[in-house]
Scaffold this motif. Structure first.
Motif, PDB file in Angstrom:
ATOM      1  N   ASN A 108       0.826  -1.216   0.000  1.00 30.95           N
ATOM      2  CA  ASN A 108       0.000   0.000   0.000  1.00 30.95           C
ATOM      3  C   ASN A 108       0.859   1.265   0.000  1.00 30.95           C
ATOM      4  OD1 ASN A 108      -2.274  -1.659   0.178  1.00 30.95           O
ATOM      5  ND2 ASN A 108      -2.306  -1.585   2.412  1.00 30.95           N
ATOM      6  N   GLN A 109       1.928   1.253   0.803  1.00 32.51           N
ATOM      7  CA  GLN A 109       2.797   2.428   0.883  1.00 32.51           C
ATOM      8  C   GLN A 109       3.526   2.686  -0.436  1.00 32.51           C
ATOM      9  OE1 GLN A 109       4.808   1.101   4.698  1.00 32.51           O
ATOM     10  NE2 GLN A 109       4.678   3.293   5.094  1.00 32.51           N
TER      11      GLN A 109
ATOM     12  N   ASN B 174       4.205   5.250   8.525  1.00 31.96           N
ATOM     13  CA  ASN B 174       5.450   5.138   9.292  1.00 31.96           C
ATOM     14  C   ASN B 174       5.388   5.992  10.557  1.00 31.96           C
ATOM     15  OD1 ASN B 174       6.606   3.432   7.400  1.00 31.96           O
ATOM     16  ND2 ASN B 174       7.551   5.100   6.249  1.00 31.96           N
ATOM     17  N   LEU B 175       4.819   7.188  10.431  1.00 34.61           N
ATOM     18  CA  LEU B 175       4.712   8.078  11.583  1.00 34.61           C
ATOM     19  C   LEU B 175       3.755   7.504  12.625  1.00 34.61           C
ATOM     20  CD1 LEU B 175       5.441  10.771  12.892  1.00 34.61           C
ATOM     21  CD2 LEU B 175       3.571  11.828  11.614  1.00 34.61           C
TER      22      LEU B 175
ATOM     23  N   GLY C  50       1.320  -0.854  16.838  1.00 34.84           N
ATOM     24  CA  GLY C  50       1.640   0.222  15.893  1.00 34.84           C
ATOM     25  C   GLY C  50       1.620  -0.249  14.455  1.00 34.84           C
ATOM     26  N   ALA C  51       2.147  -1.455  14.207  1.00 36.86           N
ATOM     27  CA  ALA C  51       2.152  -2.014  12.852  1.00 36.86           C
ATOM     28  C   ALA C  51       0.729  -2.276  12.362  1.00 36.86           C
ATOM     29  CB  ALA C  51       2.978  -3.299  12.823  1.00 36.86           C
ATOM     30  N   ALA C  52      -0.144  -2.732  13.255  1.00 36.55           N
ATOM     31  CA  ALA C  52      -1.534  -3.021  12.883  1.00 36.55           C
ATOM     32  C   ALA C  52      -2.282  -1.742  12.510  1.00 36.55           C
ATOM     33  CB  ALA C  52      -2.239  -3.740  14.033  1.00 36.55           C
ATOM     34  N   ILE C  53      -2.127  -0.701  13.331  1.00 36.04           N
ATOM     35  CA  ILE C  53      -2.799   0.576  13.045  1.00 36.04           C
ATOM     36  C   ILE C  53      -2.242   1.192  11.764  1.00 36.04           C
ATOM     37  CG2 ILE C  53      -3.218   2.915  13.894  1.00 36.04           C
ATOM     38  CD1 ILE C  53      -3.106   1.811  16.721  1.00 36.04           C
ATOM     39  N   SER C  54      -0.937   1.048  11.544  1.00 36.37           N
ATOM     40  CA  SER C  54      -0.303   1.547  10.329  1.00 36.37           C
ATOM     41  C   SER C  54      -0.899   0.878   9.094  1.00 36.37           C
ATOM     42  CB  SER C  54       1.206   1.298  10.401  1.00 36.37           C
ATOM     43  OG  SER C  54       1.830   1.676   9.194  1.00 36.37           O
TER      44      SER C  54
ATOM     45  N   TYR D  50      -4.513   2.158   8.339  1.00 34.39           N
ATOM     46  CA  TYR D  50      -4.510   3.470   7.690  1.00 34.39           C
ATOM     47  C   TYR D  50      -4.095   3.346   6.231  1.00 34.39           C
ATOM     48  CZ  TYR D  50      -3.341   8.180   6.310  1.00 34.39           C
ATOM     49  OH  TYR D  50      -3.288   9.360   5.628  1.00 34.39           O
ATOM     50  N   SER D  51      -3.026   2.574   5.960  1.00 35.35           N
ATOM     51  CA  SER D  51      -2.541   2.448   4.583  1.00 35.35           C
ATOM     52  C   SER D  51      -3.593   1.808   3.686  1.00 35.35           C
ATOM     53  CB  SER D  51      -1.251   1.618   4.556  1.00 35.35           C
ATOM     54  OG  SER D  51      -1.504   0.249   4.831  1.00 35.35           O
TER      55      SER D  51
END
Length: 415
Positions: free
Chosen positions: A137-138, A154-155, A185-189, A192-193
């Motif tokens: 996605n990124q 990433n932020l 953090g990886a899951a929320i990232s 969002y992506s």
């Protein structure tokens, strides 16, 4: 001036540079704070787990370059969607298989690193899976010139990792809490992506994308990325295995301080690469761009090394605290090691920007040699650092000779 400020390149560059700078600051703050609140022994455990994450991140970081290239080369939205959907399916399956394999071997990895709770290592498999599917996605967002879709995940990951990690450590979860925060953090990232890519990627195409050209382009990039990541993470992993826990924690702090040199100049390499590649493709001169990039990289690196040599206690004491001051004599050696590492990295990237991919075998050979030599000689932190220093110095001179030889051969061919 209005045209410049409204230009996509200026706006995109501003988002990329500014966003990545903030992410790097948060990530460094994370390590400095964790080093203080956990202490040398527990921080050594956390750093060894992060070394595994660094090695794992080679796959996303190197593959994303190829994804950006193919997405940005798409003729229209339908073709971009076809490329994205084909890669997303492939990466999802690959991520599941690799994560499952790592989960199975996590008890053995924990035993090798002398980590009592193997669940802390097992959680790396979840981070691996989430990082891989987020990367598609990124990279697709970057290829579509939607740079916030690259930077914001990433932020988000960095902020959640830091904030939640501190809370969980205060609650008594120690290293397990710090790693659990990374998973969250990886899951929320990823969430969002996923939301962002659905918003910006339009069009549908049932035609499958041929992955063979993608793999052919990706393999050399993957080799050099894996080799360079291995060189500045394998030493920490082996130190955690062979040396006492306290020394492993001290070495982890030294390693993080050394990496300041590399990450400080990473944007220079990232900027040089596309400029050199573009100028060479157009038949325009590119040597001055490389020389300027190399000189700036060297100046920044050597200034940090000199500071570490003159004021080691200040560098360690201010950033990590008095508990880590026993590493003051080794800090300058770590700085010189990362200096040669950084200079070698810019030479290899310059060669890749010219399409000369054979140079990737040099760092791969050095990475293998480092593992073999450190496996047999690891009596002290200083010995480990000096062995890595000698190997990266050899790598630097080998890459210099390779590029010099190719330059002479190119001049001879023109004549």
């Amino acid at each position: 001036m209005k045209k410049i400020f409204k230009h996509p390149l200026f706006l995109g560059g501003l988002v990329m540079v500014g966003g990545n700078m903030v992410v790097n600051v948060v990530n460094y703050a994370y390590h400095l704070i964790m080093g203080r609140v956990l202490g040398p022994v527990n921080y050594g455990v956390l750093a060894s787990i992060f070394s595994i994450l660094y090695l794992i991140s080679v796959i996303p970081s190197s593959t994303s370059v190829s994804i950006v290239k193919f997405i940005s080369s798409a003729k229209d939205g339908s073709e971009a969607y076809s490329i994205y959907s084909s890669l997303a399916r492939f990466v999802f399956i690959l991520a599941g298989i690799v994560s499952l394999v790592f989960m199975i071997f996590s008890p053995a990895v924990a035993k090798f690193l002398h980590i009592d709770n193997f669940l802390m290592v097992t959680m790396v498999s979840f981070v691996l899976f989430l990082s891989l599917i987020t990367l598609v996605n990124q990279a697709t967002s970057q290829g579509l010139l939607k740079f916030s879709g690259l930077v914001i995940p990433n932020l988000v990951s960095a902020v959640v990792k830091l904030g939640l990690g501190i809370v969980l450590i205060i609650l008594g979860w120690s290293v397990f809490g710090a790693i659990f925060a990374v998973v969250v953090g990886a899951a929320i990232s990823y969430l969002y992506s996923r939301w962002f890519i659905k918003k910006v990627l339009t069009g549908k195409n049932n035609k499958s994308f041929d992955l063979k050209p993608f793999f052919k382009y990706s393999i050399p990039v993957l080799v050099q990325a894996f080799a360079f990541t291995s060189i500045f993470t394998t030493d920490l992993i082996l130190v955690k295995h062979f040396l006492p826990d306290f020394e492993a924690g001290i070495y982890a702090a030294l390693s993080t301080l050394g990496k300041i040199i590399f990450f400080a100049v990473t944007p220079i390499v990232g900027t040089m690469f596309p400029i050199v590649a573009g100028r060479r493709a157009k038949g325009e001169p590119y040597e001055k761009v490389f020389l300027l990039s190399f000189v700036i990289t060297f100046i920044i690196s050597i200034l940090v090394v000199i500071f570490y040599w003159l004021f080691p206690n200040i560098a360690i004491g201010v950033l990590y605290g008095k508990a880590y001051l026993s590493a003051s004599t080794e800090l300058v050696w770590m700085g010189i090691f990362i200096l040669f590492y950084t200079l070698s990295n810019i030479l290899v990237n310059f060669s890749l920007s010219l399409g000369k991919i054979k140079i990737v075998w040099f760092p791969l050979l050095v990475a293998i040699l480092q593992i073999l030599v450190l496996w047999h000689w690891h009596e002290s932190m200083l010995q480990v650092i000096q062995i890595s220093l000698v190997l990266t110095a050899i790598l630097f001179f080998a890459c210099s000779i390779y590029l010099g030889y190719n330059r002479l051969q190119s001049n001879y061919t023109k004549k």
